[in-house]
Design an enzyme around this catalytic site. Structure first.
Site, short mmCIF file in Angstrom:
data_model
loop_
_atom_site.label_atom_id
_atom_site.label_comp_id
_atom_site.label_asym_id
_atom_site.label_seq_id
_atom_site.Cartn_x
_atom_site.Cartn_y
_atom_site.Cartn_z
CE LYS A 143 -4.70 0.72 -5.63
NZ LYS A 143 -4.91 1.93 -6.52
CG ASP A 161 -2.75 3.63 -2.02
OD1 ASP A 161 -1.69 3.80 -1.10
OD2 ASP A 161 -3.78 4.04 -1.43
#
Ligand code: SF4
Length: 234
Positions: A143, A161
């Site tokens: 991420k 996310d």
């Protein structure tokens, strides 16, 4: 006149069905991208930073914490430790004392100090621009690496996310997949590479304002009302 018949064996049929499903998802993805572009023309990262290494610090602190809180905490952090070198030379305890309000203070402080040391020792203080190298830094997962690639280097990136994962499942772009890396893999198949980064930022805004997690999503106010799988299935 003899009418023609085409026989398709079961494995070909499966392939054909999969192809049709992917094509339908690609079409839906393009519609969603277009509408979100209009709805959120200025979406971007809500973490504040003015240097690439500061984004790495912020994104590590943002795990299980709000971006708003991270932005307040990093101000205090940089008042006392304004450079990468200053953080690298600090003790974990000193950093932990400041970053504690973000939660998981010890492990975040440990990662941040180790990451700054690695950047200096292995990369001459420059944040790398390749996924594998970013992933080799302490505390940096896919991420964070995607966020750096997209926001700092303008490279194709998909940041999965919690907002992204919730929304793409609701919209029908993926089906029942919640593991971030798998969601990323599925999205790469249907989102044009150059759209991925901005699309994910827009999903965050849409997830905060309309397609919320804690309340029922406000489908009646949503620009995707007529094409979203969740809304259509009602
Ligand atoms: S229609 Fe509803 S569920 Fe679908 S994206 Fe919009 S708010 Fe979310």
């Amino acid at each position: 006149m003899i009418s023609g018949c085409i026989f398709i064996d079961s494995s070909d049929r499966k392939e054909l069905l999969e192809y049709m499903r992917q094509t339908a998802k690609q079409k839906l993805a393009l519609q969603i991208i277009d509408r979100l572009k209009t709805a959120y023309p200025n979406s971007g990262c809500s973490l504040t930073y003015n240097e690439a290494w500061k984004l790495l610090v912020s994104v590590r602190l943002a795990a299980q914490c709000t971006d708003a809180r991270v932005n307040i905490v990093v101000e205090k952090l940089y008042e006392k430790f304004p450079t990468m070198e200053a953080i690298a030379s600090a003790s974990v305890d000193e950093i932990e004392e400041i970053v504690r309000p973000c939660g998981l203070g010890k492990s975040k402080a440990k990662d941040i100090v180790a990451c700054m040391n690695d950047l200096i020792e292995r990369f001459d203080g420059k944040v790398p621009d390749e996924m594998e190298l970013l992933l080799s830094l302490p505390g940096v997962g896919r991420k964070s690496a995607n966020l750096v690639l997209g926001d700092i280097y303008g490279k194709p990136a998909i940041v999965t996310d919690t907002h992204c994962i919730r929304l793409v499942n609701r919209m029908g772009l993926v089906n029942g997949i919640t593991e971030p890396h798998k969601v990323e893999k599925e999205l790469w198949k249907i989102i044009p590479a150059e759209e991925g980064n901005a699309f994910c930022h827009r999903l965050v805004d849409h997830g905060r304002e309309i397609c919320t997690a804690r309340t029922k999503p406000y489908c009646d106010k949503c620009v995707l009302e007529d094409i979203c799988k969740k809304n259509i299935a009602k």
